[in-house]
Design a protein around this motif. Structure first.
Motif, short mmCIF file in Angstrom:
data_model
loop_
_atom_site.label_atom_id
_atom_site.label_comp_id
_atom_site.label_asym_id
_atom_site.label_seq_id
_atom_site.Cartn_x
_atom_site.Cartn_y
_atom_site.Cartn_z
N TYR A 174 -20.82 20.97 71.54
CA TYR A 174 -21.56 21.42 72.72
C TYR A 174 -22.77 20.53 73.00
O TYR A 174 -23.03 20.17 74.14
N THR A 175 -23.49 20.17 71.95
CA THR A 175 -24.69 19.35 72.12
C THR A 175 -24.33 17.97 72.65
O THR A 175 -24.97 17.46 73.58
N SER A 176 -23.31 17.35 72.08
CA SER A 176 -22.94 16.00 72.51
C SER A 176 -22.35 16.01 73.92
O SER A 176 -22.56 15.06 74.68
N LEU A 177 -21.66 17.08 74.30
CA LEU A 177 -21.13 17.17 75.66
C LEU A 177 -22.25 17.28 76.69
O LEU A 177 -22.10 16.81 77.82
N ARG A 178 -23.34 17.88 76.31
CA ARG A 178 -24.50 17.99 77.21
C ARG A 178 -25.39 16.74 77.13
O ARG A 178 -26.43 16.70 77.77
N SER A 179 -24.97 15.76 76.34
CA SER A 179 -25.71 14.50 76.16
C SER A 179 -27.11 14.72 75.62
O SER A 179 -28.03 13.97 75.92
N ASN A 180 -27.29 15.75 74.83
CA ASN A 180 -28.58 15.99 74.18
C ASN A 180 -28.64 15.23 72.87
O ASN A 180 -27.66 14.67 72.40
#
Length: 77
Positions: A57-63
């Motif tokens: 989820y974090t990597s998909l949001r580019s965070n």
């Protein structure tokens, strides 16, 4: 085609891994292998699967996901 899944106890030690590999090798229909991430080892431990979901989820949001990566590595060592 067969899909086989091996959990933590099936991959806990070298001889267990050898058994799992032999199961796969002895049936040419077994084409896909799924392995489980380690679960909680202690009551205050974090499940690696939960960390991997958070990472996705974090990597998909580019965070910034480096903190999650560090937790994954520390949970599996």
């Amino acid at each position: 085609m067969k899909v086989v899944k091996f959990g933590g106890s099936s991959l806990a030690a070298g001889n267990s891994v050898d058994k799992a590999l032999n199961i796969v090798k002895n049936d040419p229909e077994r084409k896909v292998i799924v392995v489980s991430a380690p679960g909680k080892r202690t009551s205050d431990d974090i499940k690696v699967t939960d960390l991997l979901i958070t990472y996705a989820y974090t990597s998909l949001r580019s965070n910034n996901y480096q903190d999650i990566v560090n937790k994954i590595y520390s949970a599996t060592n």
